[in-house]
Enzyme design. Structure first.
Site, mmCIF file in Angstrom:
data_model
loop_
_atom_site.group_PDB
_atom_site.id
_atom_site.type_symbol
_atom_site.label_atom_id
_atom_site.label_comp_id
_atom_site.label_asym_id
_atom_site.label_seq_id
_atom_site.Cartn_x
_atom_site.Cartn_y
_atom_site.Cartn_z
ATOM 1 N N HIS A 20 94.627 23.608 -52.074
ATOM 2 C CA HIS A 20 95.456 22.640 -51.335
ATOM 3 C C HIS A 20 96.325 23.333 -50.285
ATOM 4 C CE1 HIS A 20 94.345 19.888 -54.608
ATOM 5 N NE2 HIS A 20 94.596 20.915 -55.393
ATOM 6 N N SER A 32 97.869 32.763 -23.088
ATOM 7 C CA SER A 32 98.281 31.518 -22.455
ATOM 8 C C SER A 32 98.526 31.771 -20.979
ATOM 9 C CB SER A 32 99.560 31.027 -23.124
ATOM 10 O OG SER A 32 100.255 30.150 -22.265
#
Ligand code: ARG
Length: 484
Positions: A156, A275
Site C-alpha cells: 500500500h 527543467s
C-alpha cells in the site's frame, strides 16, 4: 496468359483504382514495413512455382531478377498500387512484361499479406525478446551488487517489512522472465506459413506449401487454407504478451520514480531530464514515459481485439487496419524495454539512505511477532502485543509494556530478549527470512542461481531462432541465384 489478357488486367485495375477513396483504400505507405517481407515471400513462391513446373525456369529467372532490381530501388520507388503486393507485381510486370503476371499464380494477396505479417513480426518479436533479455541481465547485475543492501519494502506504499535491493531486482527479473516466455510461446505460433492458402479456398495448382514454408524459415504451415488467410489471433496474442510486458515495466518504472523521489536511487544523466525553468531539476522522465507505454500497449490490444471481433470468414478488408496496431505496440514496448534496461543498469543506489529508511515505520514489527510466535505464543496474540507496542513507541521498552498489558507477564517469560533485539534490527530481520524465495542473502543467492541459468537458456533459444532465420535467408538467396 496472352498480351491481350495482361491488358485487360491493367484496365481492370484502372477501373477499380479507388477514385476519391483511393488513399483511404491504400495501405501502400504502411506496407513499407513489409516491403522486404513481401520480396522474400515473392521469391520463395516463385522458386517453388519453378520447382513444381508451374512456371518455367526462364520466366522464374526473369521475375526473380526483377525482384532484385525492385529491392535495390526501394519501397519509395514502387509504382502506384492499392498495397505493396499490387505495387511490386506491377513493377515486376513493367520489367518482365506480361509473363511477370505469372508470379501471382496459385496465391492471393490474402495468404500473401498474412505471410508477410508473420515474416516481419518474427523479426520484431526477436528484437523485443532481446530487449527482455537485456533487462533481465541488468536486473541480475543489480541483484548481484546489492545482495546485502537493505531497503524498505512496501505494501500500500506504506513501510511494510525490510528487504534488499537484490530481492526487489529479482522480483522484477522473475516477472520479465515470464514475459520472455510468453513472447517465445507467441513466436512459436507466429512462425507458421499461411502461404498457399490462396484467397482462402486453396488452389488447383500442385503447389508445395511445405517448401515455401521452409524457404521462408517457418516451422511448417497453417494447414487449413481458410484459417491461414483469415486468422490474426497471432497478432492479438503477441500484442497481449507485449502489453503484459509493458505492464510489468510500468510497475518497475513507478517503483524507480518513487525511489528516486525518496533519494534511494539516482538515475544516470542519460536517463534523466531537467527543467527549462527550474535549474536544479533532475527528473526521471524516461521512466515516466516507460510507465505511459503500458497505455499505448493496452490501446494496441484494444484496437486489435475490437477490429477482429465478429469478423466473418474468410477475408475482410478490416484486417488491413488491424496490422498497424501490432507494429505500433511492438515498437513502443521494445523501445521501452531497452530504455528500462539501460536506466536500471546505470542507476546508482544510495545504500546509506536505504539503510536509514529500512526500519522506518516499525517495519520490523512482523519479525518481532514472528520471534514471539517462535517462542510459543499464538501468532494472533503476538500480533496483538506488537500492535499495542507499535502505538506506544515501537521499541523494546514499548514491547515490555505491551507484554504486561496484553499477557500480564514480562516479555522475557515468552521470548529471549536477544531474539527480540535481533528482530528489531532491519539487517538481521532480513537475514532471518531465509525461506525459499525470501530476501535473506542466502535465499536470494539461490534465486540468482536459477535466474542466471534461465537467462542463459533463453539467450540460447533466441540465438537459435535468429540463426534459423539467417539460415533460411541464405538458402533462399542461393535458390534465387540459381535462377536470377
Ligand atoms: N492490403 C491488404 C491487407 O493488408 C491485403 C490485400 C487483400 N485485399 C483484398 N481485397 N482481398 O490486408
Amino acid at each position: 496468359m496472352t498480351e491481350e489478357g495482361a491488358d485487360e488486367s491493367v484496365i481492370r485495375r484502372d477501373r477499380f483504382s479507388g477514385g476519391p477513396a483511393r488513399s483511404f483504400l491504400s495501405s501502400l505507405a504502411a506496407d513499407e514495413r513489409i516491403f522486404e517481407a513481401d520480396l522474400a515471400v515473392d521469391r520463395a513462391h516463385v522458386v517453388m512455382l519453378a520447382e513444381q513446373g508451374i512456371v518455367d525456369a526462364d520466366t522464374a529467372g526473369e521475375i526473380l531478377t526483377a525482384l532484385d532490381a525492385i529491392e535495390v530501388d526501394g519501397h519509395s520507388s514502387l509504382p502506384a498500387g492499392e498495397d505493396v503486393h499490387e505495387a511490386i507485381e506491377t513493377a515486376v510486370i513493367e520489367q518482365v512484361g506480361a509473363d511477370g503476371g505469372k508470379m501471382h499464380t496459385a496465391r492471393s494477396r490474402n495468404d500473401e499479406v498474412a505471410t508477410c505479417i508473420r515474416y516481419r513480426l518474427r523479426e520484431d518479436v526477436l528484437r523485443a525478446l532481446e530487449a527482455t533479455l537485456a533487462l533481465r541481465a541488468s536486473l541480475l547485475e543489480v541483484a548481484e551488487a546489492h545482495a546485502e543492501t537493505i531497503m524498505p519494502g512496501y505494501t500500500h506504499l506504506q513501510p511494510a517489512q525490510p528487504t534488499t535491493v537484490a530481492h526487489w531486482a529479482c522480483s522484477y527479473e522473475s516477472a520479465v522472465r515470464r514475459d520472455t516466455e510468453r513472447l517465445l510461446e507467441a513466436y512459436g505460433r507466429i512462425n507458421r506459413s499461411p502461404l498457399g492458402g490462396a484467397a482462402f479456398a486453396g488452389t488447383p495448382f500442385s503447389i508445395d506449401r511445405e517448401r515455401t514454408a521452409q524457404l521462408l524459415g517457418f516451422e511448417g504451415v497453417v494447414e487449413n487454407s481458410m484459417d491461414a488467410a483469415s486468422s490474426r489471433d497471432f497478432l492479438l496474442e503477441t500484442t497481449g504478451a507485449l502489453s503484459t510486458l509493458a505492464t510489468t515495466l510500468s510497475g518497475l518504472a513507478e517503483d524507480l520514480v518513487i525511489f528516486a523521489n525518496r533519494g534511494f536511487v539516482a538515475l544516470s544523466d542519460d536517463y534523466s531530464s531537467t527543467s527549462s525553468i527550474m535549474p536544479q531539476k533532475v527528473n526521471p522522465d524516461t521512466l515516466e514515459l516507460v510507465r505511459a507505454v503500458a497505455g499505448d500497449a493496452a490501446a494496441g490490444v484494444q484496437g486489435l481485439s475490437t477490429t477482429l471481433k465478429g469478423l466473418p470468414r474468410a477475408y475482410n478488408r478490416d484486417l488491413q487496419r488491424a496490422t498497424p496496431h501490432a507494429w505500433e505496440t511492438v515498437d513502443a514496448v521494445s523501445e521501452a524495454t531497452r530504455v528500462t534496461a539501460g536506466a536500471v543498469a546505470t542507476a546508482t543506489w544510495d545504500e546509506e539512505a536505504l539503510a536509514a529508511e529500512a526500519g522506518a515505520g516499525f517495519s520490523t514489527a512482523t519479525g518481532v511477532a514472528d520471534a514471539l510466535a517462535a517462542g510459543g505464543l499464538p501468532f494472533r496474540t503476538a500480533h496483538e502485543l506488537v500492535a499495542s507496542a507499535a502505538e506506544n513507541g515501537a521499541d523494546y521498552a514499548a514491547l515490555e509494556a505491551a507484554a504486561e498489558d496484553v499477557l500480564g507477564e514480562p516479555l522475557e517469560a515468552h521470548v529471549d530478549p536477544a531474539a527480540v533485539k535481533s528482530a528489531l534490527d532491519p539487517a538481521e530481520s532480513v537475514a532471518s527470512r531465509d525461506s525459499q524465495g525470501g530476501p535473506a542473502p542466502s535465499a536470494v543467492a539461490d534465486q540468482l542461481e536459477s535466474a542466471t541459468a534461465a537467462l542463459a537458456a533463453d539467450e540460447e533459444s533466441v540465438e537459435a531462432l535468429e540463426a534459423s532465420l539467417e539460415g533460411a535467408r541464405e538458402t533462399l538467396r542461393e535458390e534465387v541465384n540459381g535462377y536470377a
